[in-house]
Design a protein around this motif. Sequence first.
Motif, PDB file in Angstrom:
ATOM      1  N   GLU A 290      20.979   0.323  24.244  1.00  0.00           N
ATOM      2  CA  GLU A 290      21.160   1.702  24.700  1.00  0.00           C
ATOM      3  C   GLU A 290      20.049   2.589  24.145  1.00  0.00           C
ATOM      4  N   PHE A 291      19.503   3.453  24.999  1.00  0.00           N
ATOM      5  CA  PHE A 291      18.460   4.379  24.569  1.00  0.00           C
ATOM      6  C   PHE A 291      19.001   5.331  23.503  1.00  0.00           C
ATOM      7  N   VAL A 292      18.207   5.543  22.450  1.00  0.00           N
ATOM      8  CA  VAL A 292      18.586   6.457  21.369  1.00  0.00           C
ATOM      9  C   VAL A 292      17.739   7.717  21.396  1.00  0.00           C
ATOM     10  N   LYS A 293      16.405   7.545  21.347  1.00  0.00           N
ATOM     11  CA  LYS A 293      15.518   8.702  21.310  1.00  0.00           C
ATOM     12  C   LYS A 293      14.075   8.271  21.510  1.00  0.00           C
ATOM     13  N   HIS A 294      13.202   9.252  21.715  1.00  0.00           N
ATOM     14  CA  HIS A 294      11.766   9.016  21.690  1.00  0.00           C
ATOM     15  C   HIS A 294      11.259   9.248  20.275  1.00  0.00           C
ATOM     16  N   ILE A 295      10.196   8.550  19.908  1.00  0.00           N
ATOM     17  CA  ILE A 295       9.661   8.603  18.540  1.00  0.00           C
ATOM     18  C   ILE A 295       8.316   9.318  18.519  1.00  0.00           C
ATOM     19  N   ARG A 296       8.177  10.281  17.606  1.00  0.00           N
ATOM     20  CA  ARG A 296       6.896  10.956  17.364  1.00  0.00           C
ATOM     21  C   ARG A 296       6.682  11.056  15.860  1.00  0.00           C
ATOM     22  N   LEU A 297       5.461  10.772  15.442  1.00  0.00           N
ATOM     23  CA  LEU A 297       5.110  10.875  14.026  1.00  0.00           C
ATOM     24  C   LEU A 297       4.698  12.289  13.670  1.00  0.00           C
ATOM     25  N   ASN A 298       4.960  12.677  12.419  1.00  0.00           N
ATOM     26  CA  ASN A 298       4.428  13.928  11.887  1.00  0.00           C
ATOM     27  C   ASN A 298       2.950  13.734  11.562  1.00  0.00           C
ATOM     28  N   GLU A 299       2.257  14.822  11.314  1.00  0.00           N
ATOM     29  CA  GLU A 299       0.846  14.727  10.927  1.00  0.00           C
ATOM     30  C   GLU A 299       0.676  14.069   9.566  1.00  0.00           C
ATOM     31  N   LYS A 300       1.690  14.175   8.710  1.00  0.00           N
ATOM     32  CA  LYS A 300       1.616  13.666   7.344  1.00  0.00           C
ATOM     33  C   LYS A 300       2.973  13.092   6.967  1.00  0.00           C
ATOM     34  N   GLY A 301       2.959  11.973   6.233  1.00  0.00           N
ATOM     35  CA  GLY A 301       4.211  11.341   5.833  1.00  0.00           C
ATOM     36  C   GLY A 301       4.394  11.286   4.331  1.00  0.00           C
ATOM     37  N   LYS A 302       5.369  10.476   3.886  1.00  0.00           N
ATOM     38  CA  LYS A 302       5.702  10.393   2.460  1.00  0.00           C
ATOM     39  C   LYS A 302       5.846   8.954   1.962  1.00  0.00           C
ATOM     40  N   ILE A 303       5.586   7.973   2.839  1.00  0.00           N
ATOM     41  CA  ILE A 303       5.814   6.571   2.495  1.00  0.00           C
ATOM     42  C   ILE A 303       4.484   5.834   2.353  1.00  0.00           C
ATOM     43  N   ASN A 304       4.409   4.951   1.356  1.00  0.00           N
ATOM     44  CA  ASN A 304       3.220   4.123   1.150  1.00  0.00           C
ATOM     45  C   ASN A 304       3.667   2.665   1.082  1.00  0.00           C
ATOM     46  N   ALA A 305       3.196   1.848   2.021  1.00  0.00           N
ATOM     47  CA  ALA A 305       3.573   0.437   2.085  1.00  0.00           C
ATOM     48  C   ALA A 305       2.310  -0.410   1.983  1.00  0.00           C
ATOM     49  N   PRO A 306       1.885  -0.774   0.768  1.00  0.00           N
ATOM     50  CA  PRO A 306       0.624  -1.500   0.582  1.00  0.00           C
ATOM     51  C   PRO A 306       0.816  -3.015   0.568  1.00  0.00           C
ATOM     52  N   GLY A 307       0.157  -3.711   1.493  1.00  0.00           N
ATOM     53  CA  GLY A 307       0.269  -5.157   1.588  1.00  0.00           C
ATOM     54  C   GLY A 307      -0.903  -5.886   0.973  1.00  0.00           C
ATOM     55  N   GLY A 308      -0.719  -7.172   0.770  1.00  0.00           N
ATOM     56  CA  GLY A 308      -1.766  -8.002   0.196  1.00  0.00           C
ATOM     57  C   GLY A 308      -1.560  -8.212  -1.291  1.00  0.00           C
ATOM     58  N   THR A 309      -2.334  -9.130  -1.865  1.00  0.00           N
ATOM     59  CA  THR A 309      -2.264  -9.430  -3.299  1.00  0.00           C
ATOM     60  C   THR A 309      -3.145  -8.450  -4.058  1.00  0.00           C
ATOM     61  N   GLN A 310      -2.533  -7.649  -4.921  1.00  0.00           N
ATOM     62  CA  GLN A 310      -3.267  -6.547  -5.555  1.00  0.00           C
ATOM     63  C   GLN A 310      -4.474  -7.013  -6.353  1.00  0.00           C
ATOM     64  N   GLN A 311      -4.386  -8.154  -7.006  1.00  0.00           N
ATOM     65  CA  GLN A 311      -5.513  -8.614  -7.821  1.00  0.00           C
ATOM     66  C   GLN A 311      -6.731  -8.968  -6.961  1.00  0.00           C
ATOM     67  N   CYS A 312      -6.513  -9.084  -5.648  1.00  0.00           N
ATOM     68  CA  CYS A 312      -7.615  -9.403  -4.730  1.00  0.00           C
ATOM     69  C   CYS A 312      -8.173  -8.168  -4.022  1.00  0.00           C
ATOM     70  N   TRP A 313      -7.576  -7.000  -4.261  1.00  0.00           N
ATOM     71  CA  TRP A 313      -8.060  -5.770  -3.632  1.00  0.00           C
ATOM     72  C   TRP A 313      -9.407  -5.352  -4.194  1.00  0.00           C
ATOM     73  N   ALA A 314     -10.198  -4.691  -3.384  1.00  0.00           N
ATOM     74  CA  ALA A 314     -11.415  -4.038  -3.873  1.00  0.00           C
ATOM     75  C   ALA A 314     -10.996  -2.867  -4.770  1.00  0.00           C
ATOM     76  N   PRO A 315     -11.756  -2.581  -5.824  1.00  0.00           N
ATOM     77  CA  PRO A 315     -11.380  -1.483  -6.730  1.00  0.00           C
ATOM     78  C   PRO A 315     -11.195  -0.144  -6.026  1.00  0.00           C
ATOM     79  N   PHE A 316     -12.037   0.165  -5.036  1.00  0.00           N
ATOM     80  CA  PHE A 316     -11.906   1.454  -4.352  1.00  0.00           C
ATOM     81  C   PHE A 316     -10.618   1.517  -3.541  1.00  0.00           C
ATOM     82  N   HIS A 317     -10.186   0.356  -3.011  1.00  0.00           N
ATOM     83  CA  HIS A 317      -8.931   0.333  -2.256  1.00  0.00           C
ATOM     84  C   HIS A 317      -7.753   0.565  -3.197  1.00  0.00           C
ATOM     85  N   LYS A 318      -7.779  -0.083  -4.350  1.00  0.00           N
ATOM     86  CA  LYS A 318      -6.704   0.115  -5.327  1.00  0.00           C
ATOM     87  C   LYS A 318      -6.636   1.569  -5.781  1.00  0.00           C
ATOM     88  N   SER A 319      -7.796   2.178  -6.001  1.00  0.00           N
ATOM     89  CA  SER A 319      -7.820   3.587  -6.414  1.00  0.00           C
ATOM     90  C   SER A 319      -7.211   4.483  -5.345  1.00  0.00           C
TER      91      SER A 319
END
Length: 281
Positions: A146-175
């Motif tokens: 059943e249809f619920v709603k249409h989805i639109r993103l705000n210009e700015k959010g509050k969630i950070n979901a970082p993937g990958g193995t952190q020890q393999c990240w480039a330093p600038f990416h980690k920063s």
Amino acid sequence: MNTILEAIQKSAIRIKHAIDVKDIGYSQEQNSSGETQLQLDIQSDLIIEEELSRVAGVHTIASEEKEEPMVLNESGHYFIAFDPLDGSSLVDVNLSVGSIFGIYEGAFTPDKMIASCYVVYGPRVELVFADTEKVSLYLLQAGEFEFVKHIRLNEKGKINAPGGTQQCWAPFHKSMIDSFFARGYRLRYSGGMVPDLHQILLKGGGLFSYPGASDKPEGKLRMLFEVFPFAYIFEKAGGKAIDGTKRVLEKQPKHVHDTSPCFFGSCDEINEVLSVYAGQQ
């Protein structure tokens, strides 16, 4: 297009029933990435293949679980790439998983993409479908979506979901990732692409990242099955999707299983990623 969406919905209901079965053990097979397949991966792949084979307009399918594309109907003109059960290794700990679909017309290239879709199998089964005009959310209720709603993103959010193995990240990416947390962004990362991106979409914005890193310079996520479908959805919802320096829907895979670094999110966060990565060129 309606018949394709109906086939995806039927597949989702059947996969949900398969997930609810107790035995989800490993098979003796490996997929195209060298990962040992769960019986559930294989079953989900076959379910989707079976449902799409009933749609006359589908010419070719490509799956994460198949080495090469499969022609279903020479007279069809739709090409569908899918990940039948993304995050399947999370099923045995009862976390949400999903199916992802990219729908192309005439060829498996991003300029031919005309729609995309994903399904979340969690406490509730939800389906998100994007076409050229809008992004729509559906909820499975008594055997029907059943249809619920249409989805639109705000210009700015509050969630950070970082993937990958952190020890393999480039330093600038980690920063960069650390700087988001320093400004109050909340960590939301389950290890499943579908539930994590679904949360960002429904909560109005944020950042999901899976960069190129020392262990996986070209990223882990596959363009046709995962990156392009979500890029299409995020753009249609008012967000952006890049590989760090450019729009991912401008990339051209050489093989159906090619991967790419990827960043999905609302405009503010993606613009910051572009700025940080531009400084490394």
